[in-house]
Write a protein that holds these residues in place. Structure first.
Motif, PDB file in Angstrom:
ATOM      1  N   THR A  70       0.836  -1.193   0.000  1.00 43.26           N
ATOM      2  CA  THR A  70       0.000   0.000   0.000  1.00 43.26           C
ATOM      3  C   THR A  70       0.883   1.259   0.000  1.00 43.26           C
ATOM      4  OG1 THR A  70      -0.247  -0.070   2.410  1.00 43.26           O
ATOM      5  CG2 THR A  70      -1.988  -1.088   1.114  1.00 43.26           C
ATOM      6  N   TRP A  71       1.420   1.683   1.137  1.00 44.53           N
ATOM      7  CA  TRP A  71       2.160   2.940   1.183  1.00 44.53           C
ATOM      8  C   TRP A  71       3.324   3.008   0.200  1.00 44.53           C
ATOM      9  CZ3 TRP A  71       2.706   5.225   6.836  1.00 44.53           C
ATOM     10  CH2 TRP A  71       1.420   5.482   7.327  1.00 44.53           C
ATOM     11  N   GLU A 118       2.011  14.092   1.935  1.00 48.03           N
ATOM     12  CA  GLU A 118       1.602  12.935   2.724  1.00 48.03           C
ATOM     13  C   GLU A 118       2.146  11.642   2.134  1.00 48.03           C
ATOM     14  OE1 GLU A 118      -2.633  12.267   4.570  1.00 48.03           O
ATOM     15  OE2 GLU A 118      -2.618  11.270   2.629  1.00 48.03           O
ATOM     16  N   SER A 156       8.387   7.014   6.170  1.00 48.05           N
ATOM     17  CA  SER A 156       8.133   6.240   7.391  1.00 48.05           C
ATOM     18  C   SER A 156       8.291   4.749   7.113  1.00 48.05           C
ATOM     19  CB  SER A 156       6.718   6.499   7.915  1.00 48.05           C
ATOM     20  OG  SER A 156       6.566   7.842   8.279  1.00 48.05           O
ATOM     21  N   ALA A 157       7.842   4.333   5.942  1.00 48.09           N
ATOM     22  CA  ALA A 157       7.962   2.920   5.579  1.00 48.09           C
ATOM     23  C   ALA A 157       9.432   2.534   5.435  1.00 48.09           C
ATOM     24  CB  ALA A 157       7.201   2.649   4.287  1.00 48.09           C
TER      25      ALA A 157
END
Lengths: 275, 327
Positions: free
Chosen positions: A104-105, A164, A171-172
């Motif tokens: 996903t991310w 975003e 962050s991932a």
């Protein structure tokens, strides 16, 4: 079942190679790397028609064929019918969360970069370069439009959404870096399908995106991941550059030559490596 | 900065309560539970206009206001400006993957159940019940349409997609169950924003969805999670049922009473493929029946009125042939 005898030839059909990679498309490359990690012998073939097709990549062995748009993706079919290198790993508490984050991310960030945020040349080279220009242009626009809808990107919030998407990717990468630590692979120091998925994502980010790409820059800031990527690339891709006969494509001379060299792997000693 | 002095009153504005929960909407409930876990005193207020607004939930304290559609969500703003209970946790390797799983696979499964897969009554009660029926119907359809687009659900692949969504939710519940083990909270045995997010998701699944819901059934199969949910519900919700004065809403008596108890029972049933259509047909038939009954009553009243007039005129006028008339 796929047998690697001489009567039955395992063939992985993927999109064309570019940017120094056996195939420029992240889904195809993930399946390719999975078979490499699983040490399954296979030939590579290229599908030139219908590059928009979601059946690609697909795997053939005799009468058996598995398409990417079936049963949760080609890798899931390979795990079920060819060889499963994830045995014992998928019940770990971290496994599913990691898989979700990768699919996903991180997948969203790369898709955003290819179709919405960056220049369109990378997506063209990977997906549409064999097509007449108007068709390629239309398919590119169609995919970009669909992605903007899915991500909820509008003219008003484009900047905020982009921020975003990059922040989430970062962050991932942070989490993957911490999780990997000094290991050779992400889970129990042995190769898994999640290694294949991340490797494919990261190699496309590093080699297909321009140096101005925010996503690429963020990835390069994670030294543990870069070390891991260098090592795996050497073992899985550079060691065996053409698993089948040379593909009959005009080389994307200017774009791939300048990025095909692992010059991103020299950043450890280069002036632009930020510790 | 938000101060909890008497001059400045912290107020969390959410969607209306239902199904035995302080608010029926998962995003609002997550913010509510975050403040509870953070032990921040606050009052609750309800926003009745524009239930479609993505600003809700929002938090006010004096001049300070934080909306949910800013800066990555209301909880992120609360962490930044009010109190951060995640200190030291967000750098853990598991943190971001867990957060992603909660906010994608699990959030998607619940949204699917509310707007696409299940019957529409839960979504109506949570989001649209204060609105005139046609507006609520339109807003529901709009959201369902958008979700089908985002999930890539078409008529051809609806069954396969649904299977995939439930399977992913189940994998997520498996992972959460393994991760939780015997702890009281997910990370380092202390409360965090991810507890708030999961609690909100799970409580809505258990209390707002019907017993035939596949998602609800799958959640109930995870004993560790159910134990955790019961305990947190007792501590955070049942212990303080009305943080502000009673909300002026008609209680959804039949629906909330049967689900407010913590003995969540499950009645897994084979789902009929056209349930949603049948439900809509039933609603339509009910309305049509009501309409017909209303018509019949009107006709009867009219006839009664006319017969009354005839009788009156007959009494007045002796020239009429007879008191009766052909029935």
């Amino acid at each position: 079942m796929a047998e690697s005898s001489e009567r039955v030839r395992n063939t992985l059909v993927v999109r064309k190679p570019c940017y120094g990679l056996p195939t420029g498309c992240p889904q195809c490359l993930a399946a390719y790397l999975y078979l490499k990690l699983a040490q399954v012998p296979f030939a590579v073939d290229y599908h030139l028609n219908y590059p928009d097709s979601d059946k690609i990549p697909y795997f053939e062995a005799g009468d058996y064929v598995a398409y990417d748009n079936e049963k949760g993706g080609l890798i899931e079919s390979l795990k079920k019918d060819v060889v499963d290198i994830d045995l014992g790993l998928s019940s770990l508490a971290d496994w599913t969360p990691m898989k979700v984050m990768l699919t996903t991310w991180l997948a969203d960030a790369l898709a955003y970069e290819l179709w919405v945020g960056g220049d369109s040349s990378s997506a063209y080279n990977i997906y549409y370069s064999g097509l007449p220009w108007p068709i390629g242009k239309f398919l590119f626009w169609k995919q970009a439009h669909l992605l903007k809808l899915q991500y909820g990107v509008t003219k008003d919030n484009a900047e905020v959404k982009e921020e975003e998407i990059y922040s989430r990717a970062n962050s991932a990468y942070d989490a993957l870096s911490t999780f990997l630590g000094g290991q050779n692979y992400f889970f129990e120091n042995r190769p898994s399908s999640l290694d294949a998925i991340f490797l494919a994502h990261a190699l496309v980010v590093l080699q297909a995106l321009p140096e101005t790409s925010v996503l690429r820059t963020k990835l390069l800031e994670h030294a543990d991941l870069v070390r891991y990527l260098q090592k795996c690339k050497t073992e899985l891709i550079d060691a065996d550059p053409s698993p089948s006969s040379d593909p009959p494509f005009p080389s994307d001379a200017s774009s791939s030559a300048s990025r095909a060299h692992s010059n991103w792997s020299k950043i450890f000693s280069g002036p632009w490596f930020k510790a």
